[in-house]
Design an enzyme around this catalytic site. Structure first.
Site, PDB file in Angstrom:
ATOM      1  N   HIS A  75       0.835  -1.216   0.000  1.00  0.00           N
ATOM      2  CA  HIS A  75       0.000   0.000   0.000  1.00  0.00           C
ATOM      3  C   HIS A  75       0.865   1.259   0.000  1.00  0.00           C
ATOM      4  O   HIS A  75       1.982   1.277   0.516  1.00  0.00           O
ATOM      5  CB  HIS A  75      -1.010   0.006   1.151  1.00  0.00           C
ATOM      6  CG  HIS A  75      -0.441   0.043   2.538  1.00  0.00           C
ATOM      7  ND1 HIS A  75      -0.060   1.213   3.142  1.00  0.00           N
ATOM      8  CD2 HIS A  75      -0.222  -0.947   3.458  1.00  0.00           C
ATOM      9  CE1 HIS A  75       0.375   0.959   4.377  1.00  0.00           C
ATOM     10  NE2 HIS A  75       0.295  -0.344   4.590  1.00  0.00           N
ATOM     11  N   ASP A  77       0.088   4.445   1.211  1.00  0.00           N
ATOM     12  CA  ASP A  77      -0.026   5.467   2.255  1.00  0.00           C
ATOM     13  C   ASP A  77       0.768   5.102   3.498  1.00  0.00           C
ATOM     14  O   ASP A  77       1.075   3.936   3.752  1.00  0.00           O
ATOM     15  CB  ASP A  77      -1.484   5.716   2.617  1.00  0.00           C
ATOM     16  CG  ASP A  77      -2.186   4.479   3.165  1.00  0.00           C
ATOM     17  OD1 ASP A  77      -1.974   3.389   2.612  1.00  0.00           O
ATOM     18  OD2 ASP A  77      -2.952   4.606   4.145  1.00  0.00           O
ATOM     19  N   ASP A 114       6.363   1.142   6.682  1.00  0.00           N
ATOM     20  CA  ASP A 114       5.030   0.564   6.567  1.00  0.00           C
ATOM     21  C   ASP A 114       4.195   1.530   5.724  1.00  0.00           C
ATOM     22  O   ASP A 114       3.703   2.524   6.222  1.00  0.00           O
ATOM     23  CB  ASP A 114       4.412   0.399   7.955  1.00  0.00           C
ATOM     24  CG  ASP A 114       2.965  -0.066   7.911  1.00  0.00           C
ATOM     25  OD1 ASP A 114       2.526  -0.565   6.857  1.00  0.00           O
ATOM     26  OD2 ASP A 114       2.271   0.091   8.939  1.00  0.00           O
ATOM     27  N   GLU A 144      -4.746   2.348   2.949  1.00  0.00           N
ATOM     28  CA  GLU A 144      -4.866   1.127   3.761  1.00  0.00           C
ATOM     29  C   GLU A 144      -4.995   1.459   5.233  1.00  0.00           C
ATOM     30  O   GLU A 144      -5.757   0.829   5.966  1.00  0.00           O
ATOM     31  CB  GLU A 144      -3.637   0.239   3.519  1.00  0.00           C
ATOM     32  CG  GLU A 144      -3.684  -1.121   4.223  1.00  0.00           C
ATOM     33  CD  GLU A 144      -3.072  -1.133   5.611  1.00  0.00           C
ATOM     34  OE1 GLU A 144      -3.180  -2.153   6.312  1.00  0.00           O
ATOM     35  OE2 GLU A 144      -2.473  -0.107   6.025  1.00  0.00           O
ATOM     36  N   GLU A 145      -4.248   2.470   5.677  1.00  0.00           N
ATOM     37  CA  GLU A 145      -4.154   2.769   7.103  1.00  0.00           C
ATOM     38  C   GLU A 145      -5.439   3.341   7.689  1.00  0.00           C
ATOM     39  O   GLU A 145      -5.590   3.403   8.904  1.00  0.00           O
ATOM     40  CB  GLU A 145      -3.000   3.751   7.350  1.00  0.00           C
ATOM     41  CG  GLU A 145      -1.624   3.243   6.931  1.00  0.00           C
ATOM     42  CD  GLU A 145      -1.082   2.148   7.837  1.00  0.00           C
ATOM     43  OE1 GLU A 145      -1.799   1.732   8.764  1.00  0.00           O
ATOM     44  OE2 GLU A 145       0.047   1.715   7.601  1.00  0.00           O
ATOM     45  N   ASP A 168       3.252  -6.573   3.537  1.00  0.00           N
ATOM     46  CA  ASP A 168       2.873  -5.629   4.591  1.00  0.00           C
ATOM     47  C   ASP A 168       3.024  -6.225   5.986  1.00  0.00           C
ATOM     48  O   ASP A 168       2.329  -5.832   6.911  1.00  0.00           O
ATOM     49  CB  ASP A 168       1.439  -5.147   4.364  1.00  0.00           C
ATOM     50  CG  ASP A 168       1.084  -3.934   5.221  1.00  0.00           C
ATOM     51  OD1 ASP A 168       2.018  -3.256   5.697  1.00  0.00           O
ATOM     52  OD2 ASP A 168      -0.107  -3.667   5.414  1.00  0.00           O
ATOM     53  N   HIS A 453       4.238   3.264  13.122  1.00  0.00           N
ATOM     54  CA  HIS A 453       3.200   4.246  13.467  1.00  0.00           C
ATOM     55  C   HIS A 453       3.642   5.167  14.598  1.00  0.00           C
ATOM     56  O   HIS A 453       2.817   5.870  15.181  1.00  0.00           O
ATOM     57  CB  HIS A 453       1.869   3.575  13.835  1.00  0.00           C
ATOM     58  CG  HIS A 453       1.267   2.781  12.719  1.00  0.00           C
ATOM     59  ND1 HIS A 453       0.015   2.193  12.826  1.00  0.00           N
ATOM     60  CD2 HIS A 453       1.718   2.471  11.482  1.00  0.00           C
ATOM     61  CE1 HIS A 453      -0.261   1.551  11.698  1.00  0.00           C
ATOM     62  NE2 HIS A 453       0.767   1.711  10.875  1.00  0.00           N
TER      63      HIS A 453
END
Length: 479
Positions: A75, A77, A114, A144-145, A168, A453
């Site tokens: 992904h 984003d 990520d 995705e997030e 991922d 994150h």
């Protein structure tokens, strides 16, 4: 030292390019432009849809023309977080990566490995003219997030592949083979406020560990919203303790670590004595699992305030005290896997209603359907409005997976050890693709990443190199 000097050079070349392009969730145009330009420069057929998902098609290398296509997927984003002392406009400024030993990190922000490293690895494979491989369908999804949105909107009829490697995951010795589906369950309890006189009290429960409601749900961490219900229940039948508001959490999929209740009390001394003794007993009880827990109580001078009606107060407290929270069922198929869980991530008081916002997860679709039915019945005796949203499908374990066996064989050849085959109690785009592509054989892998994150996010350089070699080997043996 520049990232592009690291091995594998083209992987880190593209990762450095990705870091230079703002690509936080919801801001996908520029990173999609980059993928589109890459396809044009390399004369690959591509599709870019209205959501900015990009699919790039690379023909088979010589001798692999009759092999089944393999889907490579990541992904576009990233989650944009920064340290308190970092000034950055994520919509206009780039991520500033740097090398620290075996790790790539970012200056004061999330790195975006990520899932930028997946995109970089796929681009490096597509670019290379020497690798041997079947036809490749490279999928780069958006957002995705924030709910697997890109995967959900992608038209999968453009794909021919039935084998997919999702990149991922975050531990290079793990092959993920199943993930949870999820949905949000929101309950609004309406009320009409009434005016009373008393002493305003602010009661704060804080210092709890919190965490991800998929990854940490089995660890017994205390949810601050549920704990607040227990504390308020101590005063439930005392009409001299009125509720103005109760608020905790801002993400449904996070175990709430702080909750604040605003009260109006008639006898402040009696309230303080009773609450202090009770909170001390709770602190002693949960110390082993929540050693940093503490509370704050502040009392103001007497004034008029608008409070919840007594029946609404009791309904809120009763719902909090009896609400299920945490692990609902463990898997009978995969040892140690949480199969079904729920989390009250947001408790929010509005002017005329209180919101209970749950996150449901399960690796079995029928189980999550039953959980929704169960909680609908749970709130049936309370005047409320229920809304269900944000559903995404589970990816159920398949006993027969030739792709999994091939990957594990290539992993063993490279590392001299066996990979761990595991399932996770969190969502992956694999679940969406599994629901859209009939008979999909899918695995999820990735290099070692830590503290994703967060602004402490870091990516292992050596792990990236090793995992990339295994993926290339899998493609070469997919004939």
């Amino acid at each position: 030292m520049k990232l592009s000097n690291l091995e594998p050079k083209r992987v880190f070349h593209y990762f450095e390019k990705i870091c230079s392009i703002p690509h936080g969730s919801g801001d996908m145009k520029r990173i999609a432009d980059f993928c589109e330009e890459f396809a044009k420069e390399n004369f690959f057929r591509y599709i870019r849809d209205n959501s900015d998902n990009v699919v790039i098609f690379k023909p088979a290398s010589q001798g692999y023309e009759n092999a089944e296509p393999v889907i490579l997927q990541g992904h576009l984003d990233m989650v944009c977080q920064k340290s308190e002392n970092t000034e950055i406009d994520f919509s206009a400024e780039c991520i500033r990566p740097y090398i620290d030993g075996d790790f790539v990190k970012a200056e004061g922000t999330t790195l975006g490995a990520d899932n930028g490293i997946a995109v970089a690895m796929i681009l490096a494979i597509l670019e290379n003219k020497d690798y041997k491989h079947p036809p490749i369908e490279a999928i780069f999804t958006v957002d995705e997030e924030i709910g697997l949105l890109g995967a959900g909107s992608l038209d999968c009829s453009v794909l021919k592949g039935k084998k997919m490697i999702n990149l991922d995951s975050e531990e290079d010795n793990i092959v993920t083979v199943s993930c949870a589906g999820g949905r949000y369950f929101k309950v609004n309890l309406p009320f009409n406020r009434m005016k009373k006189t008393g002493y305003p009290v602010s009661l704060i429960l804080k210092g709890l560990q919190g965490g991800h409601s998929g990854v940490e749900i089995h660890k017994g961490r205390v949810n601050a919203n549920i704990l607040m219900g227990r504390v308020l229940n101590h005063f439930r039948d005392n009409n001299g303790v009125n509720l103005i508001s109760v608020d905790g959490g801002d993400k449904a999929n996070a175990i709430t670590n702080l909750c604040i209740a605003k009260l109006l009390v008639e006898d402040k001394d009696a309230f303080l004595n009773k609450s202090e003794a009770y909170l001390q007993s709770i602190k002693a009880e949960i110390f082993a699992r929540e050693p940093e827990f503490f509370y704050e109580i502040a009392v103001a001078d007497s004034e008029d305030a608008f409070v919840l009606p007594e029946e609404t107060k009791k309904a809120v407290i009763r719902s909090l005290v009896t609400s299920p929270q945490g692990v609902v069922d463990m898997s009978a198929e995969i040892e140690g896997l949480v199969e079904t869980s729920m989390n009250l991530g947001i408790l929010k008081t509005n002017e005329d209603s209180i919101l209970f916002h749950y996150s449901f997860r399960s690796n079995k679709k029928t189980a999550i359907d039953f959980l929704q039915d169960k909680m609908t019945a749970f709130f049936s005796n309370v005047p409320c409005e229920i809304e269900v949203s944000g559903s995404y499908p589970s990816w159920e374990y398949k006993a027969d997976s030739p792709l999994r066996e091939l990957y594990c064989s290539c992993y063993r050849d490279h590392y001299g050890a066996d990979a761990n085959v595991e399932a996770i109690h969190a969502g992956l785009e694999c679940g969406v693709f599994d629901s859209k592509i009939e008979n999909l054989d899918c695995i999820s892998v990735g290099p070692n990443m830590f503290d994703v994150h967060t602004f402490n996010e870091r990516l292992s350089i050596s792990s990236t190199e090793n995992l990339f070699k295994v993926v290339v080997a899998v493609l070469e043996k997919s004939i």
